[in-house]
Scaffold this motif. Structure first.
Motif, PDB file in Angstrom:
ATOM      1  N   TRP B 103     -14.457  -4.426   4.783  1.00 49.54           N
ATOM      2  CA  TRP B 103     -13.886  -5.093   5.913  1.00 49.54           C
ATOM      3  C   TRP B 103     -13.662  -6.716   5.590  1.00 49.54           C
ATOM      4  O   TRP B 103     -13.540  -7.578   6.265  1.00 49.54           O
ATOM      5  N   ARG B 116     -10.053  -1.463  11.648  1.00 47.93           N
ATOM      6  CA  ARG B 116     -11.025  -0.909  10.979  1.00 47.93           C
ATOM      7  C   ARG B 116     -10.874   1.050  11.526  1.00 47.93           C
ATOM      8  O   ARG B 116     -10.640   1.106  12.685  1.00 47.93           O
ATOM      9  N   ALA B 124      -9.822   0.611   5.831  1.00 48.83           N
ATOM     10  CA  ALA B 124      -9.037  -0.437   6.560  1.00 48.83           C
ATOM     11  C   ALA B 124      -7.551   0.033   6.504  1.00 48.83           C
ATOM     12  O   ALA B 124      -6.864   0.542   5.648  1.00 48.83           O
TER      13      ALA B 124
END
Lengths: 479, 152
Positions: B103, B116, B124
């Motif tokens: 992330w 997410r 991602a």
């Protein structure tokens, strides 16, 4: 080989020490301006390239060796880069522009970028070597160690000890990860102590847990990730560790490690508690890797500011034709207006690119940065951006707004100074975290939208008009 | 730059024409579903993620997706080499095989348009400008031209 001169020395117009984020970005930066001249990359490791932050994913078995590379295998060929592996820099002779290795190789540069990264900090822990009959900590009187009355040998730990003694590890390189993997498998390890609750400590803890190993984290300060978490954020993760039958001890140190038959058997904390363990991971932080810059020299005084290599906005050091980039660097923290070492991946890439372009003759500015990091441990994502613990800011102009939902494990904290966001901590829900990074970078006045910042639907649409306009116009792409 | 249509284009966000119908989100979800069939996707597949986001406050709304920045902060922040900007087309793509779900890109993107995806392997999820389609489906299916693809 064309790069070998008659006197058996290697020579290149551009030499980069370091083969990770900053080093390879630097090579790309040079190539964007100079397609031809020789670029040589020196690494003390034996791999083409791999992503250092991914070694914990490798240890946990989440990725394999094929996927740990962050640049394609043809990267070196595509950019005509010469990679010299196993090149362990002993010293740099800046006057003659020579780099010497421990095995007497010599590389001559015209322009150099030092992107040698960081090395683990080894705290002053005592090693106590027990004989077959002796037991850890059974002598309440500490003096037996110091005076050797009971015959126990002891000394302060060194890097060589970590290499030689079974069960003690650091965790910053692929080599470390491979060694740990081999050790825990061969010895069926069930429990490990981790010294340090920073990023490396937490990531190694998570990996070991996923391998079925219970862990004890010993953290010197009062919370996990002390530089970016606060107590509330730390407690969310502390609880997650406890739920996995592991423990986190804060405000604790390790003063002694007990060794028997050249193998770790226990550690003793500062307050005298003995923890039996087969394994110790030292994760007490990293520091800029500047050991090869001779302490006695004038160059060292010029290069090093506090603990890393100081660079200007063109990533130049104080020494002619020497640049630096990445975790070794000291440069501007734009939120504190100070010069410091900010060892994070995105800045390493940005600095490397700027250094490379400047080495090739452009004037590409690096305007400074601020710390930010993202973790996901036990499925709890966490993002810390900027200054999350604003201890040294004038309280009159400081506002801290928080929201903590205990049931959902969601915690948000926003630090505002003079109507501008300087820090954000998001745990459990990191949706759209980058909007805050943008607001911090661009020093956007959020005075009128403060009460919207913590809302779940906070987005670009609520941002001040000028900044919003700047955001929604984007770049062009080819379709 | 060279792409599949051989033209340099840009998605324009036209706030004044957006009625927040969220059709762009629906078509994006279907386009990036396994079946690519609207009924099957919504009835049988879980965790559909739209890579275009409709933001709405009162009568104001717009849809925003990846801006494919020239100096993409998500690419810079990516520790796995998954997030790549194609030098020929300018399109930023996340290689979900390489992505490890750290992330860093979500933390870096100032538009907040990377999501997410934790339905299977953590990855991602972001706009790929519908690589398989002639035009991005969000643009194609907007009833009011609130998203427009224009030559520049």
């Amino acid at each position: 080989m064309s790069n070998i001169l008659e006197d058996n020395h290697l020579k290149a117009k551009y030499v980069i020490i370091g083969n990770s984020a900053a080093g390879l970005s630097c090579a790309e930066g040079i190539r964007s301006g100079d397609k031809k001249a020789k670029i040589m990359i020196l690494t003390n490791e034996k791999f083409d390239n791999y992503s250092k932050p991914l070694i914990s994913y490798f240890l946990a078995g989440k990725i394999d060796l094929k996927n740990i590379f962050f640049k394609d295998h043809d990267f070196y060929k595509k950019h005509s880069l010469t990679l010299l592996k196993d090149f362990n820099v002993k010293k740099i002779n800046f006057r003659n522009k020579e780099i010497l290795s421990w095995d007497d190789k010599k590389v001559i540069y015209e322009k150099l970028c030092i992107a040698a990264g960081g090395v683990p900090i080894i705290p002053q822990v005592e090693l106590a070597f027990l004989s077959e009959k002796e037991e850890p900590g059974n002598n309440s009187n500490d003096s037996h160690i110091k005076h050797g009355r009971s015959g126990i040998k002891s000394r302060i730990i060194s890097e060589i000890d970590i290499k030689n003694i079974d069960g003690i590890f650091t965790f910053t390189t692929m080599d470390d990860s491979l060694k740990i993997k081999k050790y825990v498998t061969a010895n069926k390890i069930k429990e490990s102590v981790i010294l340090g609750g920073g990023l490396i400590g937490l990531k190694s803890a998570e990996s070991l847990l996923s391998l079925g190993i219970r862990i004890n984290i010993i953290e010197m300060s009062g919370r996990l990730l002390p530089s970016s978490f606060d107590k509330t954020a730390s407690e969310i993760y502390e609880k997650a560790f406890r739920d996995k039958k592991s423990s986190v001890s804060v405000n604790k140190t390790i003063k002694r490690v007990y060794i028997k038959n050249n193998k770790v058997v226990a550690v003793e904390t500062g307050d005298g508690k003995v923890i039996y363990t087969d394994m110790l991971v030292i994760a007490a932080g990293v520091k800029p890797n500047i050991d090869f810059i001779d302490e006695e020299t004038e160059e060292r005084k010029n290069l090093v500011f506090l603990r890393g290599i100081k660079t200007d906005k063109y990533m130049r050091t104080e020494v002619r034709d020497v640049f630096a980039a990445g975790d070794i660097v000291e440069n501007k923290n734009v939120l504190k207006n100070s010069i410091e070492n900010i060892a994070i991946w995105p800045l390493a890439v940005r600095q490397g690119m700027a250094a490379g372009q400047n080495m090739a003759g452009f004037f590409k500015e690096y305007s400074g940065g601020f710390p930010m990091n993202s973790v996901e441990i036990f499925d709890i994502p966490g993002v810390a951006i900027g200054i999350t613990n604003p201890d040294n800011f004038d309280k009159k102009h400081l506002e801290i707004i928080t929201d903590y939902n205990r049931d959902l494990n969601v915690y948000k904290k926003i630090v505002i100074f003079e109507n501008k966001i300087i820090g954000v901590l998001l745990i459990g829900n990191i949706e759209r975290a980058g909007i805050f990074s943008g607001l911090i970078t661009n020093k956007v006045n959020v005075g009128k939208i403060k009460d919207l910042l913590l809302k779940d639907d906070f987005g670009v649409i609520q941002l001040p008009a000028e900044y919003k306009k700047h955001l929604v116009t984007g770049d062009a792409v080819a379709l | 730059m060279q792409g599949r249509l051989g033209k340099v284009k840009k998605i324009f966000i036209r706030e004044e024409f957006c009625i927040a119908c969220r059709l762009c989100e629906i078509y994006c979800q279907v386009e990036h579903s396994k079946s690519k069939k609207i009924l099957k996707a919504f009835k049988e597949e879980k965790d559909l993620i739209s890579r275009v986001l409709v933001e709405e406050v009162g009568f104001n709304s717009f849809a925003i997706q990846c801006r494919h920045c020239s100096e993409a902060l998500c690419v810079e922040a990516c520790i796995s080499g998954a997030m790549i900007k194609n030098k020929n087309t300018g399109i930023v793509i996340c290689d979900e095989n390489k992505c490890v779900g750290c992330w860093m890109c979500i933390m870096a993107c100032p538009y907040g348009v990377i999501k997410r995806n934790i339905s299977e392997k953590k990855v991602a999820s972001k706009c790929d400008l519908c690589g398989d389609e002639e035009y991005p489906v969000c643009v194609k299916n907007c009833p009011n031209e609130a998203l427009q693809l224009r030559d520049i």
